[in-house]
Scaffold this motif. Structure first.
Motif, PDB file in Angstrom:
ATOM      1  N   ASN A 180      78.897  28.847  35.071  1.00 24.13           N
ATOM      2  CA  ASN A 180      79.028  29.217  33.654  1.00 24.13           C
ATOM      3  C   ASN A 180      80.489  29.414  33.276  1.00 24.13           C
ATOM      4  N   ASP A 181      81.314  28.461  33.710  1.00 27.79           N
ATOM      5  CA  ASP A 181      82.746  28.391  33.389  1.00 27.79           C
ATOM      6  C   ASP A 181      83.587  29.467  34.074  1.00 27.79           C
ATOM      7  N   GLN A 182      83.013  30.211  35.000  1.00 28.14           N
ATOM      8  CA  GLN A 182      83.759  31.210  35.756  1.00 28.14           C
ATOM      9  C   GLN A 182      84.043  30.682  37.164  1.00 28.14           C
ATOM     10  N   ARG A 183      85.286  30.840  37.603  1.00 28.37           N
ATOM     11  CA  ARG A 183      85.684  30.372  38.923  1.00 28.37           C
ATOM     12  C   ARG A 183      85.012  31.207  40.007  1.00 28.37           C
ATOM     13  N   MET A 184      84.395  30.537  40.965  1.00 31.15           N
ATOM     14  CA  MET A 184      83.821  31.210  42.115  1.00 31.15           C
ATOM     15  C   MET A 184      84.859  31.269  43.244  1.00 31.15           C
ATOM     16  N   THR A 185      84.600  32.083  44.259  1.00 29.07           N
ATOM     17  CA  THR A 185      85.566  32.354  45.319  1.00 29.07           C
ATOM     18  C   THR A 185      85.115  31.694  46.612  1.00 29.07           C
ATOM     19  N   VAL A 186      86.008  30.959  47.252  1.00 29.76           N
ATOM     20  CA  VAL A 186      85.678  30.419  48.556  1.00 29.76           C
ATOM     21  C   VAL A 186      85.484  31.587  49.523  1.00 29.76           C
ATOM     22  N   ALA A 187      84.501  31.466  50.421  1.00 27.98           N
ATOM     23  CA  ALA A 187      84.156  32.570  51.323  1.00 27.98           C
ATOM     24  C   ALA A 187      85.401  33.067  52.056  1.00 27.98           C
ATOM     25  N   GLU A 296      80.516  33.857  46.038  1.00 23.93           N
ATOM     26  CA  GLU A 296      81.246  33.137  47.081  1.00 23.93           C
ATOM     27  C   GLU A 296      80.543  31.815  47.410  1.00 23.93           C
ATOM     28  N   PHE A 297      81.328  30.843  47.889  1.00 24.05           N
ATOM     29  CA  PHE A 297      80.768  29.548  48.284  1.00 24.05           C
ATOM     30  C   PHE A 297      81.527  29.005  49.490  1.00 24.05           C
ATOM     31  N   TYR A 298      80.932  28.013  50.114  1.00 26.06           N
ATOM     32  CA  TYR A 298      81.547  27.346  51.264  1.00 26.06           C
ATOM     33  C   TYR A 298      81.052  25.910  51.287  1.00 26.06           C
ATOM     34  N   ILE A 299      81.948  24.964  51.579  1.00 23.50           N
ATOM     35  CA  ILE A 299      81.575  23.553  51.682  1.00 23.50           C
ATOM     36  C   ILE A 299      81.721  23.109  53.133  1.00 23.50           C
ATOM     37  N   LEU A 306      76.927  22.140  50.338  1.00 24.73           N
ATOM     38  CA  LEU A 306      77.520  23.275  49.640  1.00 24.73           C
ATOM     39  C   LEU A 306      76.613  24.483  49.822  1.00 24.73           C
ATOM     40  N   TYR A 307      77.196  25.599  50.255  1.00 24.13           N
ATOM     41  CA  TYR A 307      76.485  26.867  50.352  1.00 24.13           C
ATOM     42  C   TYR A 307      77.030  27.806  49.283  1.00 24.13           C
ATOM     43  N   PHE A 308      76.124  28.502  48.578  1.00 25.66           N
ATOM     44  CA  PHE A 308      76.550  29.281  47.413  1.00 25.66           C
ATOM     45  C   PHE A 308      75.641  30.488  47.215  1.00 25.66           C
ATOM     46  N   TRP A 309      76.273  31.644  47.039  1.00 31.20           N
ATOM     47  CA  TRP A 309      75.542  32.856  46.644  1.00 31.20           C
ATOM     48  C   TRP A 309      75.829  33.057  45.157  1.00 31.20           C
ATOM     49  N   PRO A 310      74.932  32.661  44.272  1.00 30.38           N
ATOM     50  CA  PRO A 310      75.221  32.742  42.834  1.00 30.38           C
ATOM     51  C   PRO A 310      75.313  34.184  42.355  1.00 30.38           C
TER      52      PRO A 310
END
Length: 455
Positions: A180-187, A296-299, A306-310
């Motif tokens: 939703n247009d917000q930057r997520m953080t790499v784990a 957080e996310f990780y590729i 792609l792994y993602f905790w929304p």
């Protein structure tokens, strides 16, 4: 003898008719000078509001055909209709796309519409599913196993996942995730703040002082957390390795779990040294085992997963990966071009680059969610950035460079009434809200706030 007098009324009538014909022709040309572009359009269309073009290139080529053999007679406008105008490469304007001081060429969003020029790939909500890989589940904390979702990226064949280089400042040219247009953080670890170096074992070589032997630094850490990491998968440490005004990310070569020591994979620019009295500090990036909180996310690049905790429910969410490696818009050697009211977002480079040329304007645009700089203007003269929102950039906000310092010839670039905030998200030092270079450039009435270092 009276013939000329009788002809004068006829000549007057002909002159009036000729003027009316010219006025009609001019009015007709004004209508043809506005072109429309829509994500639902077709490049075989005539470019009208009802039948718009599909691509910006088609509109650009139409303008070039109008101006190839004659000068501009009036202003030309390209209207981007609301929606996502997705870029897989940089949109470029050059000298042949110029307007004139009297008749500008304007690229603008449709009135009261959100027109996005975006370098992102949309990930449909239906692509997300529960974490089913048992080996991956075992690496995560219990609290994360039911929250983390996964996406198989193999169907997205054109998606370039990039690679982290051995060392970098800011962020590598790898996709960033937006929710939703917000930057997520790499784990990462720790989730907030920094860990500290317990003891410097070996400062390593100091490239900044000419030592190019690339002997890596070695240091001791406290606690057991780094012992969990799989360094073979690639773990990077972003740290203030010598001074508090220079951050740098370096890959880990190895972890001695018994001695609690980390050996970096390359030398830090200034070495691993106590350049300032405060403790040297660092944080780990791109660590799958540390995917342990919302946002957080990780590729996994090898498996293309792609792994993602929304941060909230994904139903109806807009989830994207930024993938465009260059700027979204490049204006080179053009003159009298205006870009107005467009949302320009999600690039792994800068959002806009302007070089050379004269009197180009970026007005009332929203520039956001880019890995590097918001807007860079170099060379040329009299360019202007006004009433723009520039936010969530990986490095700085706006650079204005121009003029000849030796001759003291001013560049006359201006940054006026812009709002610049939440910049320098990746490169934590030496990335500024506004940078002025050269001579005779002006910044006035700009609101700058929320950054880790300097304005």
């Amino acid at each position: 003898m009276n013939t000329p007098a009788l002809l004068n009324p006829c000549r007057a009538v002909l002159a009036v008719l000729f003027a009316i014909a010219l006025l009609i022709a001019a009015t007709s040309h004004t209508g043809a000078a506005t072109f429309h572009v829509s994500a639902a359009g077709d490049d075989s269309n005539p470019g009208t509001d009802a039948k718009p073009f599909l691509t910006l290139e088609r509109a650009r080529d139409e303008i070039r055909s109008l101006t190839r053999d004659r000068p501009l007679r009036e202003a030309i406008k390209v209207v981007l209709q609301g929606g996502n105008h997705v870029r897989r490469d940089t949109f470029e304007l050059s000298a042949q796309d110029s307007g004139t001081s009297e008749f500008r060429v304007t690229w603008e969003a449709a009135a009261n519409k959100q027109a996005r020029l975006t370098g992102a790939t949309m990930l449909p909500v239906t692509a997300f599913g529960p974490l089913t890989n048992q080996a991956a589940r075992a690496q995560l904390r219990e609290s994360a196993r039911q929250r983390v979702l996964q996406v198989d990226l193999r169907p997205f064949a054109d998606l370039q996942l990039g690679e982290y280089p051995q060392t970098f400042r800011g962020a590598p040219a790898a996709p960033e995730l937006f929710f939703n247009d917000q930057r997520m953080t790499v784990a990462r670890w720790p989730n907030k703040g920094w860990a500290t170096v317990s003891k410097i074992i070996d400062a390593g070589s100091v490239p900044r002082e000419g030592d190019q032997s690339n002997r890596p630094g070695i240091f001791a850490f406290a606690g057991d957390e780094p012992a969990r990491w799989n360094v073979d998968a690639g773990v990077w440490l972003q740290g203030y390795w010598c001074y508090d005004w220079y951050d740098e990310a370096i890959r880990i070569r190895s972890i001695d779990r018994d001695q609690r020591q980390i050996t970096l994979a390359a030398a830090a620019l200034y070495g691993v040294k106590q350049g300032n009295p405060s403790p040297r500090r660092f944080r780990a990036l791109n660590v799958f085992e540390e995917l342990d909180e919302a946002g957080e996310f990780y590729i996994d690049r090898a498996a293309r997963v792609l792994y993602f905790w929304p941060p909230s429910s994904i139903e109806g969410a807009r989830i994207t990966l930024s993938t465009l490696k260059g700027p979204l818009l490049r204006v080179k050697d053009a003159q009298h071009v205006t870009v107005r009211g467009i949302i320009i977002e999600a690039s792994l480079g800068a959002a806009i680059e302007v070089s050379g040329g004269q009197a180009n304007r970026i007005e009332s645009c929203t520039v956001r969610n880019v890995r590097e700089l918001g807007i860079r203007i170099t060379g040329g003269s009299e360019h202007r950035v006004e009433n723009c929102d520039i936010t969530d950039t990986g490095t700085g906000g706006l650079v204005l460079e121009g003029g000849d310092r030796k001759a003291l010839t001013p560049g006359n670039h201006q940054a006026i009434n812009n709002h610049i905030w939440n910049f320098s998200r990746h490169q934590l030092t030496g990335a500024y809200g506004i940078t002025l270079g050269g001579v005779g450039n002006r910044a006035a009435h700009n609101l700058i706030h929320d950054a880790p270092h300097q304005a």
